[in-house]
Design an enzyme around this catalytic site. Structure first.
Site, PDB file in Angstrom:
ATOM      1  N   ARG A 108       0.904  -1.212   0.091  1.00 40.38           N
ATOM      2  CA  ARG A 108       0.181  -0.064  -0.110  1.00 40.38           C
ATOM      3  C   ARG A 108       1.033   1.198   0.017  1.00 40.38           C
ATOM      4  O   ARG A 108       1.718   1.382   0.938  1.00 40.38           O
ATOM      5  CB  ARG A 108      -0.787  -0.067   1.415  1.00 40.38           C
ATOM      6  CG  ARG A 108      -1.986  -0.980   1.290  1.00 40.38           C
ATOM      7  CD  ARG A 108      -2.844  -0.586   2.376  1.00 40.38           C
ATOM      8  NE  ARG A 108      -2.467  -0.486   3.761  1.00 40.38           N
ATOM      9  CZ  ARG A 108      -3.299  -0.062   4.576  1.00 40.38           C
ATOM     10  NH1 ARG A 108      -4.234   0.346   4.497  1.00 40.38           N
ATOM     11  NH2 ARG A 108      -2.824   0.219   5.959  1.00 40.38           N
ATOM     12  N   THR A 112      -1.414   7.365   0.078  1.00 40.93           N
ATOM     13  CA  THR A 112      -2.650   7.224  -0.788  1.00 40.93           C
ATOM     14  C   THR A 112      -3.572   6.120  -0.432  1.00 40.93           C
ATOM     15  O   THR A 112      -4.620   5.887  -0.495  1.00 40.93           O
ATOM     16  CB  THR A 112      -2.541   7.212  -2.434  1.00 40.93           C
ATOM     17  OG1 THR A 112      -1.929   5.954  -2.720  1.00 40.93           O
ATOM     18  CG2 THR A 112      -1.932   8.477  -2.800  1.00 40.93           C
ATOM     19  N   ASP A 204       0.880  -4.234  12.000  1.00 42.57           N
ATOM     20  CA  ASP A 204       1.500  -4.466  10.837  1.00 42.57           C
ATOM     21  C   ASP A 204       1.333  -5.906  10.761  1.00 42.57           C
ATOM     22  O   ASP A 204       2.412  -6.410  11.238  1.00 42.57           O
ATOM     23  CB  ASP A 204       2.642  -3.768  10.278  1.00 42.57           C
ATOM     24  CG  ASP A 204       3.057  -4.057   9.017  1.00 42.57           C
ATOM     25  OD1 ASP A 204       2.972  -2.960   8.078  1.00 42.57           O
ATOM     26  OD2 ASP A 204       3.070  -5.128   8.343  1.00 42.57           O
ATOM     27  N   ASP A 207       4.989  -7.259   9.457  1.00 42.84           N
ATOM     28  CA  ASP A 207       6.151  -6.892  10.168  1.00 42.84           C
ATOM     29  C   ASP A 207       6.012  -7.814  11.265  1.00 42.84           C
ATOM     30  O   ASP A 207       7.299  -8.346  11.949  1.00 42.84           O
ATOM     31  CB  ASP A 207       5.737  -5.397  10.706  1.00 42.84           C
ATOM     32  CG  ASP A 207       6.276  -4.217   9.901  1.00 42.84           C
ATOM     33  OD1 ASP A 207       6.967  -4.671   8.644  1.00 42.84           O
ATOM     34  OD2 ASP A 207       6.054  -3.075   9.960  1.00 42.84           O
TER      35      ASP A 207
HETATM   36  C1  PRP Z   1      -1.277  -5.107   4.156  1.00 45.99           C
HETATM   37  C2  PRP Z   1      -1.915  -6.444   4.284  1.00 45.99           C
HETATM   38  C3  PRP Z   1      -2.941  -6.308   2.913  1.00 45.99           C
HETATM   39  C4  PRP Z   1      -3.010  -4.701   3.000  1.00 45.99           C
HETATM   40  C5  PRP Z   1      -4.528  -4.356   3.185  1.00 45.99           C
HETATM   41  O1  PRP Z   1       0.029  -5.305   3.306  1.00 45.99           O
HETATM   42  O2  PRP Z   1      -1.131  -7.583   4.414  1.00 45.99           O
HETATM   43  O3  PRP Z   1      -2.222  -6.813   2.063  1.00 45.99           O
HETATM   44  O4  PRP Z   1      -2.004  -4.098   3.733  1.00 45.99           O
HETATM   45  O5  PRP Z   1      -4.691  -3.095   3.393  1.00 45.99           O
HETATM   46  P1  PRP Z   1      -5.574  -2.771   2.383  1.00 45.99           P
HETATM   47  O6  PRP Z   1      -7.033  -3.452   2.646  1.00 45.99           O
HETATM   48  O7  PRP Z   1      -6.121  -1.310   2.622  1.00 45.99           O
HETATM   49  O8  PRP Z   1      -5.286  -2.665   0.974  1.00 45.99           O
HETATM   50  P2  PRP Z   1       0.964  -4.045   3.124  1.00 45.99           P
HETATM   51  O9  PRP Z   1       0.493  -2.997   1.978  1.00 45.99           O
HETATM   52  O10 PRP Z   1       1.364  -3.320   4.519  1.00 45.99           O
HETATM   53  O11 PRP Z   1       2.347  -4.861   2.673  1.00 45.99           O
HETATM   54  P3  PRP Z   1       3.309  -6.069   3.416  1.00 45.99           P
HETATM   55  O12 PRP Z   1       2.408  -7.218   3.617  1.00 45.99           O
HETATM   56  O13 PRP Z   1       4.134  -6.244   2.462  1.00 45.99           O
HETATM   57  O14 PRP Z   1       3.731  -5.396   4.812  1.00 45.99           O
HETATM   58  N1  URA Z   2      -2.201  -3.932   7.037  1.00 46.01           N
HETATM   59  C1  URA Z   2      -1.799  -4.483   8.211  1.00 46.01           C
HETATM   60  O1  URA Z   2      -0.858  -5.328   8.324  1.00 46.01           O
HETATM   61  N2  URA Z   2      -2.494  -4.069   9.267  1.00 46.01           N
HETATM   62  C2  URA Z   2      -3.577  -3.201   9.315  1.00 46.01           C
HETATM   63  O2  URA Z   2      -4.152  -2.998  10.226  1.00 46.01           O
HETATM   64  C3  URA Z   2      -3.854  -2.754   8.025  1.00 46.01           C
HETATM   65  C4  URA Z   2      -3.221  -3.147   6.851  1.00 46.01           C
END
Ligand code: PRP
Ligand code: URA
Length: 213
Positions: A108, A112, A204, A207
């Site tokens: 994400r 935005t 997260d 993480d």
């Molecule tokens: C997180 C999560 C989803 C997304 C959800 O990933 O694992 O993929 O955010 O958010 P949304 O419903 O608002 O799209 P992130 O983009 O943080 O990437 P990551 O898994 O690499 O940490």
């Molecule tokens: N992605 C995450 O990992 N946690 C949240 O709460 C939202 C998006």
């Protein structure tokens, strides 16, 4: 949130118990990873109740031969949304060892909150399989909705989506963008903060699974 025909919210006491520990900021990375797998296995059991291809085989018991129904090999493809979706894959493989895995990489944009796709590698023939898209967090719904759209563009017709924690906004977005996709969410949280994080959520997920921070 509105009732959607294509949405199942589990709210099962055993899953709720595990999610309570998952949310706790003191839960270690190892325990977090194990809980994500365990919750995924419990969800998969219900999610694959319908729509899985089966086949009949002959089984010889010590007494006689009978016809039995088994799950057809290679009929399911798991598609984790990277990174955090990776944490759910083993939880499905426990029940479905023959499932192939496709990967969609998305992150994400922090300002935005819109998803950006950086990777897509899918098994051959995925268009004829039951595709199980997985991501523990369904926040705004942008990532899940785009991942499902991408799979449809590749010809996939039979898609289910599983998330552990959903925000009402995200569940509504995916349910409305993709009324033909069954959506399974373990628990529905209150909403999102100004940075798009689910409240109360668990922080997260990527993480916490991989110890990035
Ligand atoms: C997180 C999560 C989803 C997304 C959800 O990933 O694992 O993929 O955010 O958010 P949304 O419903 O608002 O799209 P992130 O983009 O943080 O990437 P990551 O898994 O690499 O940490
Ligand atoms: N992605 C995450 O990992 N946690 C949240 O709460 C939202 C998006």
């Amino acid at each position: 949130m509105k009732d959607y025909e294509n949405v199942v919210i589990f709210d099962h006491p055993l899953i709720r118990h595990k999610i309570a520990i998952l949310r706790d900021e003191r839960t270690s990375m190892k325990e977090f990873r194990e809980l994500v797998e365990e919750i995924t296995t419990l969800m998969t059991y219900e999610c694959l109740k319908d729509g899985v291809q089966t086949t009949e085989i002959e089984v010889k018991t010590p007494l006689e031969t009978c016809t039995q129904t088994v799950v057809a090999d290679n009929s399911v493809v798991i598609v984790p949304i990277l990174r955090a979706g990776l944490g759910m894959v083993n939880g499905i493989h426990v029940l479905f060892p023959s499932a192939r895995v496709g990967h969609i990489g998305m992150y994400r944009n922090e300002e935005t909150l819109m998803p950006e796709t950086y990777y897509c590698k899918l098994p051959e023939g995925i268009e004829n399989k039951l595709v199980l898209v997985v991501d523990p967090m369904l926040a705004t719904g942008g990532s899940a909705s785009d991942a499902i759209r991408l799979l449809k563009e590749k010809g996939c017709k039979d898609i289910k989506f599983m998330a552990i924690i959903g925000a009402p906004q995200g569940v509504s977005k995916v349910a409305e963008d993709h009324p033909d996709v069954d959506i399974y969410v373990s628990t529905l949280d209150r909403g999102l903060n100004e940075n798009g994080y689910i409240l109360p959520g668990l922080g997260d997920a990527g993480d916490r699974l991989f110890g990035t921070k």
